[in-house]
Design an enzyme around this catalytic site. Sequence first.
Site, PDB file in Angstrom:
ATOM      1  N   ASP A 198       0.850  -1.196   0.000  1.00  0.00           N
ATOM      2  CA  ASP A 198       0.000   0.000   0.000  1.00  0.00           C
ATOM      3  C   ASP A 198       0.885   1.245   0.000  1.00  0.00           C
ATOM      4  O   ASP A 198       1.896   1.313   0.711  1.00  0.00           O
ATOM      5  CB  ASP A 198      -0.911  -0.011   1.240  1.00  0.00           C
ATOM      6  CG  ASP A 198      -2.075   0.941   1.098  1.00  0.00           C
ATOM      7  OD1 ASP A 198      -3.220   0.470   1.014  1.00  0.00           O
ATOM      8  OD2 ASP A 198      -1.833   2.167   1.063  1.00  0.00           O
ATOM      9  N   ASN A 209     -12.864  -3.405   2.473  1.00  0.00           N
ATOM     10  CA  ASN A 209     -13.770  -2.266   2.611  1.00  0.00           C
ATOM     11  C   ASN A 209     -14.752  -2.237   1.443  1.00  0.00           C
ATOM     12  O   ASN A 209     -14.357  -2.472   0.299  1.00  0.00           O
ATOM     13  CB  ASN A 209     -12.970  -0.959   2.629  1.00  0.00           C
ATOM     14  CG  ASN A 209     -12.039  -0.867   3.824  1.00  0.00           C
ATOM     15  OD1 ASN A 209     -12.357  -1.379   4.893  1.00  0.00           O
ATOM     16  ND2 ASN A 209     -10.890  -0.234   3.650  1.00  0.00           N
ATOM     17  N   VAL A 228     -10.853   2.860  -3.699  1.00  0.00           N
ATOM     18  CA  VAL A 228     -10.479   2.364  -5.030  1.00  0.00           C
ATOM     19  C   VAL A 228     -11.466   1.259  -5.388  1.00  0.00           C
ATOM     20  O   VAL A 228     -11.596   0.263  -4.658  1.00  0.00           O
ATOM     21  CB  VAL A 228      -9.031   1.824  -5.054  1.00  0.00           C
ATOM     22  CG1 VAL A 228      -8.698   1.286  -6.439  1.00  0.00           C
ATOM     23  CG2 VAL A 228      -8.035   2.908  -4.645  1.00  0.00           C
ATOM     24  N   HIS A 281     -10.359  -5.267  -3.260  1.00  0.00           N
ATOM     25  CA  HIS A 281      -9.020  -5.602  -2.752  1.00  0.00           C
ATOM     26  C   HIS A 281      -9.115  -5.978  -1.279  1.00  0.00           C
ATOM     27  O   HIS A 281      -9.968  -5.487  -0.534  1.00  0.00           O
ATOM     28  CB  HIS A 281      -8.049  -4.430  -2.938  1.00  0.00           C
ATOM     29  CG  HIS A 281      -8.587  -3.128  -2.440  1.00  0.00           C
ATOM     30  ND1 HIS A 281      -9.464  -2.357  -3.174  1.00  0.00           N
ATOM     31  CD2 HIS A 281      -8.398  -2.468  -1.275  1.00  0.00           C
ATOM     32  CE1 HIS A 281      -9.785  -1.290  -2.486  1.00  0.00           C
ATOM     33  NE2 HIS A 281      -9.152  -1.330  -1.315  1.00  0.00           N
ATOM     34  N   HIS A 300      -6.990  -5.943   2.206  1.00  0.00           N
ATOM     35  CA  HIS A 300      -5.825  -5.407   2.910  1.00  0.00           C
ATOM     36  C   HIS A 300      -5.262  -6.499   3.829  1.00  0.00           C
ATOM     37  O   HIS A 300      -6.019  -7.170   4.530  1.00  0.00           O
ATOM     38  CB  HIS A 300      -6.224  -4.231   3.816  1.00  0.00           C
ATOM     39  CG  HIS A 300      -6.768  -3.037   3.102  1.00  0.00           C
ATOM     40  ND1 HIS A 300      -6.050  -1.876   2.945  1.00  0.00           N
ATOM     41  CD2 HIS A 300      -7.967  -2.810   2.522  1.00  0.00           C
ATOM     42  CE1 HIS A 300      -6.791  -0.983   2.310  1.00  0.00           C
ATOM     43  NE2 HIS A 300      -7.962  -1.528   2.045  1.00  0.00           N
TER      44      HIS A 300
HETATM   45  P1  5GP Z   1      -9.602   1.278   0.267  1.00  0.00           P
HETATM   46  O1  5GP Z   1      -9.698   2.557   1.049  1.00  0.00           O
HETATM   47  O2  5GP Z   1     -10.286   1.405  -1.082  1.00  0.00           O
HETATM   48  O3  5GP Z   1     -10.024   0.054   1.001  1.00  0.00           O
HETATM   49  O4  5GP Z   1      -8.058   1.047   0.004  1.00  0.00           O
HETATM   50  C1  5GP Z   1      -7.375   1.599  -1.062  1.00  0.00           C
HETATM   51  C2  5GP Z   1      -5.935   1.594  -0.698  1.00  0.00           C
HETATM   52  O5  5GP Z   1      -5.181   1.774  -1.876  1.00  0.00           O
HETATM   53  C3  5GP Z   1      -5.524   2.699   0.277  1.00  0.00           C
HETATM   54  O6  5GP Z   1      -5.006   2.123   1.457  1.00  0.00           O
HETATM   55  C4  5GP Z   1      -4.499   3.507  -0.503  1.00  0.00           C
HETATM   56  O7  5GP Z   1      -3.429   3.920   0.315  1.00  0.00           O
HETATM   57  C5  5GP Z   1      -4.046   2.530  -1.570  1.00  0.00           C
HETATM   58  N1  5GP Z   1      -3.641   3.145  -2.821  1.00  0.00           N
HETATM   59  C6  5GP Z   1      -4.313   4.112  -3.506  1.00  0.00           C
HETATM   60  N2  5GP Z   1      -3.665   4.399  -4.655  1.00  0.00           N
HETATM   61  C7  5GP Z   1      -2.569   3.591  -4.691  1.00  0.00           C
HETATM   62  C8  5GP Z   1      -1.518   3.428  -5.639  1.00  0.00           C
HETATM   63  O8  5GP Z   1      -1.450   4.069  -6.684  1.00  0.00           O
HETATM   64  N3  5GP Z   1      -0.548   2.503  -5.325  1.00  0.00           N
HETATM   65  C9  5GP Z   1      -0.609   1.753  -4.183  1.00  0.00           C
HETATM   66  N4  5GP Z   1       0.383   0.878  -3.999  1.00  0.00           N
HETATM   67  N5  5GP Z   1      -1.596   1.890  -3.272  1.00  0.00           N
HETATM   68  C10 5GP Z   1      -2.559   2.798  -3.523  1.00  0.00           C
END
Ligand code: 5GP
Length: 114
Positions: free
Chosen positions: A30, A87, A96, A100, A102
């Site tokens: 992340d 999430n 995003v 996914h 975590h």
């Molecule tokens: P969500 O909030 O959708 O469950 O998690 C999305 C995660 O993707 C976040 O923890 C954020 O830090 C990570 N993230 C967003 N954009 C990028 C990216 O371009 N590269 C990587 N490696 N992580 C990302």
Amino acid sequence: MSDTIFSKIIRREIPADIVYENDEVLAFRDLNPQAPVHVLFIPKRALATLNDATEADATLLGKLLLAAAEYAKQQGLAEQGYRTVLNCNEDGGQTVFHLHLHLLAGRRLHWPPG
Ligand code: 5GP
């Protein structure tokens, strides 16, 4: 579903620190880690959210969890423990829209989350 940053990572169009890959799953660190180990496991066949999953995706969802567990064992994290989080949509904190999982590890994680 529309293209996301994670699809671009799968296609190697943008860089990511990829730590695990098999035929159906890719995992990378992340960008904004919430623990010493914070890895995202994504299916290569994209689903936007968990709400979009059907019976046909049951095996794929299981494979995401198994990939996370395999990675945790490989990295020596399994015995101490870790957390997996998925999430969904706004109240779940999803930002995003490519499903996914975590994997968080390397520190004591509090429960319940805020
Ligand atoms: P969500 O909030 O959708 O469950 O998690 C999305 C995660 O993707 C976040 O923890 C954020 O830090 C990570 N993230 C967003 N954009 C990028 C990216 O371009 N590269 C990587 N490696 N992580 C990302």
